[in-house]
Design a protein around this motif. Structure first.
Motif, short mmCIF file in Angstrom:
data_model
loop_
_atom_site.label_atom_id
_atom_site.label_comp_id
_atom_site.label_asym_id
_atom_site.label_seq_id
_atom_site.Cartn_x
_atom_site.Cartn_y
_atom_site.Cartn_z
N GLU A 161 114.13 3.14 27.10
CA GLU A 161 112.75 2.68 26.33
C GLU A 161 111.51 2.10 27.21
O GLU A 161 111.93 1.57 28.19
N LYS A 162 110.43 2.85 26.88
CA LYS A 162 109.14 2.35 27.45
C LYS A 162 108.64 1.40 26.72
O LYS A 162 108.37 1.68 25.37
N ARG A 163 107.86 0.49 27.39
CA ARG A 163 106.97 -0.43 26.88
C ARG A 163 105.60 -0.84 27.61
O ARG A 163 106.14 -1.10 28.94
N THR A 164 104.61 -0.64 27.09
CA THR A 164 103.43 -0.93 27.73
C THR A 164 102.86 -2.13 27.61
O THR A 164 102.60 -2.73 26.36
N ASP A 197 110.31 -10.64 18.75
CA ASP A 197 109.31 -9.76 19.11
C ASP A 197 108.76 -10.51 20.25
O ASP A 197 108.24 -9.85 21.04
N GLU A 254 103.78 -0.07 32.60
CA GLU A 254 104.46 0.75 31.91
C GLU A 254 106.09 0.49 32.13
O GLU A 254 106.53 1.29 33.04
N LYS A 313 109.11 -7.52 23.04
CA LYS A 313 108.61 -6.50 22.57
C LYS A 313 107.14 -6.63 22.93
O LYS A 313 106.36 -5.63 22.77
N LYS A 314 106.25 -7.81 22.93
CA LYS A 314 105.45 -7.97 22.86
C LYS A 314 104.67 -8.83 24.32
O LYS A 314 103.41 -8.86 24.57
#
Length: 127
Positions: free
Chosen positions: A73-76, A26, A66, A101-102
């Protein structure tokens, strides 16, 4: 009694390994991602350390990106751009970063639009 202690030790070790691996994935396992810099330049602010103490001569800009991974896949994620002679990112520029992821692991760095994969270009609405 000894066998119960061994079994317990093995179970504790397994739990530590599983949760440790999940934490690593993560927070530190990076993937390449792309984002478009927001149109509005954030306000320049005085940079602070983890305890909230101001860092002399260092300024920062707070961004919320974003990101889009190669698989769509989207990650903000939030990102603080800091430095002594820091300049904000160019509005509407494209950036590339290595993210987990973080958090942002490496980058972001401005790149030309033609270096963005086609699938990601469509998601980010890059012409």
């Amino acid at each position: 009694m000894r066998d119960a202690g061994r079994v317990l030790a093995i179970l504790v070790a397994a739990v530590v390994i599983i949760f440790g691996w999940k934490y690593y994935q993560d927070n530190y396992q990076a993937e390449t991602a792309y984002a478009v810099v927001p149109n509005e330049v954030p306000a320049k602010k005085q940079a602070t350390d983890d305890s909230g103490k101001k860092i002399s001569g260092v300024h920062a800009y707070d961004y919320k990106f974003e990101f889009v991974l190669k698989n769509g896949e989207k990650r903000t994620l939030d990102y603080e751009l800091t430095g002594e002679k820091v300049k904000p990112f160019t509005p509407n520029a494209v950036v590339k970063a290595e993210i987990s992821k973080k958090r942002v692991i490496k980058g972001p760095n401005e790149i030309s639009k033609d270096k963005v994969p086609n699938k990601v270009r469509k998601i980010l609405n890059i012409d």
